[in-house]
Motif scaffolding. Structure first.
Motif, mmCIF file in Angstrom:
data_model
loop_
_atom_site.group_PDB
_atom_site.id
_atom_site.type_symbol
_atom_site.label_atom_id
_atom_site.label_comp_id
_atom_site.label_asym_id
_atom_site.label_seq_id
_atom_site.Cartn_x
_atom_site.Cartn_y
_atom_site.Cartn_z
ATOM 1 N N ASP A 1 1.355 86.960 -52.622
ATOM 2 C CA ASP A 1 0.061 87.419 -52.104
ATOM 3 C C ASP A 1 -0.562 86.478 -51.084
ATOM 4 O OD1 ASP A 1 0.226 89.722 -53.628
ATOM 5 O OD2 ASP A 1 -0.923 88.890 -55.288
ATOM 6 N N ASP A 2 0.141 85.464 -50.617
ATOM 7 C CA ASP A 2 -0.366 84.626 -49.532
ATOM 8 C C ASP A 2 -0.134 85.338 -48.207
ATOM 9 O OD1 ASP A 2 -1.110 82.642 -51.256
ATOM 10 O OD2 ASP A 2 0.547 81.295 -50.770
ATOM 11 N N VAL A 3 -1.087 85.187 -47.281
ATOM 12 C CA VAL A 3 -0.913 85.684 -45.919
ATOM 13 C C VAL A 3 -0.485 84.484 -45.089
ATOM 14 C CG1 VAL A 3 -2.032 86.740 -43.938
ATOM 15 C CG2 VAL A 3 -2.698 87.430 -46.237
ATOM 16 N N GLU B 1 -8.055 94.129 -52.837
ATOM 17 C CA GLU B 1 -8.368 94.861 -54.066
ATOM 18 C C GLU B 1 -7.483 94.402 -55.223
ATOM 19 O OE1 GLU B 1 -10.394 97.230 -56.555
ATOM 20 O OE2 GLU B 1 -10.913 96.841 -54.470
ATOM 21 N N ASN B 2 -6.200 94.200 -54.954
ATOM 22 C CA ASN B 2 -5.283 93.726 -56.001
ATOM 23 C C ASN B 2 -5.666 92.336 -56.487
ATOM 24 O OD1 ASN B 2 -3.834 96.078 -55.864
ATOM 25 N ND2 ASN B 2 -2.214 95.233 -54.578
ATOM 26 N N ILE B 3 -6.057 91.468 -55.557
ATOM 27 C CA ILE B 3 -6.467 90.111 -55.931
ATOM 28 C C ILE B 3 -7.727 90.160 -56.782
ATOM 29 C CG2 ILE B 3 -7.376 87.945 -55.010
ATOM 30 C CD1 ILE B 3 -5.379 88.231 -52.715
ATOM 31 N N LYS B 4 -8.647 91.026 -56.404
ATOM 32 C CA LYS B 4 -9.895 91.159 -57.156
ATOM 33 C C LYS B 4 -9.619 91.607 -58.589
ATOM 34 C CE LYS B 4 -14.268 93.653 -56.895
ATOM 35 N NZ LYS B 4 -14.997 94.693 -56.167
ATOM 36 N N GLN B 5 -8.702 92.556 -58.760
ATOM 37 C CA GLN B 5 -8.381 93.056 -60.095
ATOM 38 C C GLN B 5 -7.598 92.049 -60.922
ATOM 39 O OE1 GLN B 5 -6.395 96.787 -59.534
ATOM 40 N NE2 GLN B 5 -8.239 97.831 -58.818
ATOM 41 N N ALA B 6 -6.769 91.248 -60.260
ATOM 42 C CA ALA B 6 -5.923 90.306 -60.985
ATOM 43 C C ALA B 6 -6.594 88.959 -61.227
ATOM 44 C CB ALA B 6 -4.626 90.087 -60.203
ATOM 45 N N GLN B 7 -7.797 88.767 -60.734
ATOM 46 C CA GLN B 7 -8.461 87.476 -60.842
ATOM 47 C C GLN B 7 -8.693 87.076 -62.303
ATOM 48 O OE1 GLN B 7 -12.183 87.263 -58.792
ATOM 49 N NE2 GLN B 7 -12.097 85.043 -58.640
#
Length: 147
Positions: free
Chosen positions: A16-18, A49-55
């Motif tokens: 998930d790194d850019v 959105e995925n990062i927000k949910q997986a936090q």
């Protein structure tokens, strides 16, 4: 060229790194191998959105990694290996052996998260680097003894 990594890539980044890579590396290796996707605007929104949910899940994993790291501070492993008279090991000690030694002490560490600073080919003292989490890294000393 900006890409979003879909899995950990050594010496490049975590999932998930850019990251910015050369276009040839991105088009010819990372994207076809499934290691990355193009960092388009819609892909960035999905990533956010995925990062927000997986936090929340990541915070729990980090707490567990911190707990394991705190318990690993005083651990010193001993790994037996067949060696010659000069102290040279037949073969080498690998991450699987370190992972098994940790498992015997009650620590569940994946072998892919263990690295060595130098090749372990002689009897002596070494250090294993454990990457328990993106932000939690521990060094565990271990001794290689002749069997």
């Amino acid at each position: 060229m900006q890409v979003i990594l879909t899995q950990d890539v050594k010496n490049l980044g975590e999932k998930d790194d850019v990251v910015s890579v050369k276009p040839g590396f991105g088009r010819n290796y990372l994207i076809p191998q499934g290691h990355a996707i193009l960092a388009t605007e819609s892909a960035r929104k999905v990533l956010a959105e995925n990062i927000k949910q997986a936090q929340f899940k990541q915070e729990k994993i980090k707490k567990d990694a911190d707990a394991i790291a705190a318990r690993l501070v005083d651990v010193k492993l001993t790994i037996g290996a067949k060696a010659g008279e000069s102290g040279k090991i037949f073969g080498a000690v690998n991450t699987i052996q370190v992972s098994d030694a940790l498992k015997k002490l009650g620590f569940e560490v994946d072998r892919r998260r263990i690295t060595f600073e130098t090749d372990v080919k002689f009897v002596g003292d070494y250090i294993a680097n454990l990457n328990l989490h993106k932000e939690v890294k521990v060094q565990v000393p271990f001794a290689v003894v002749a069997e």
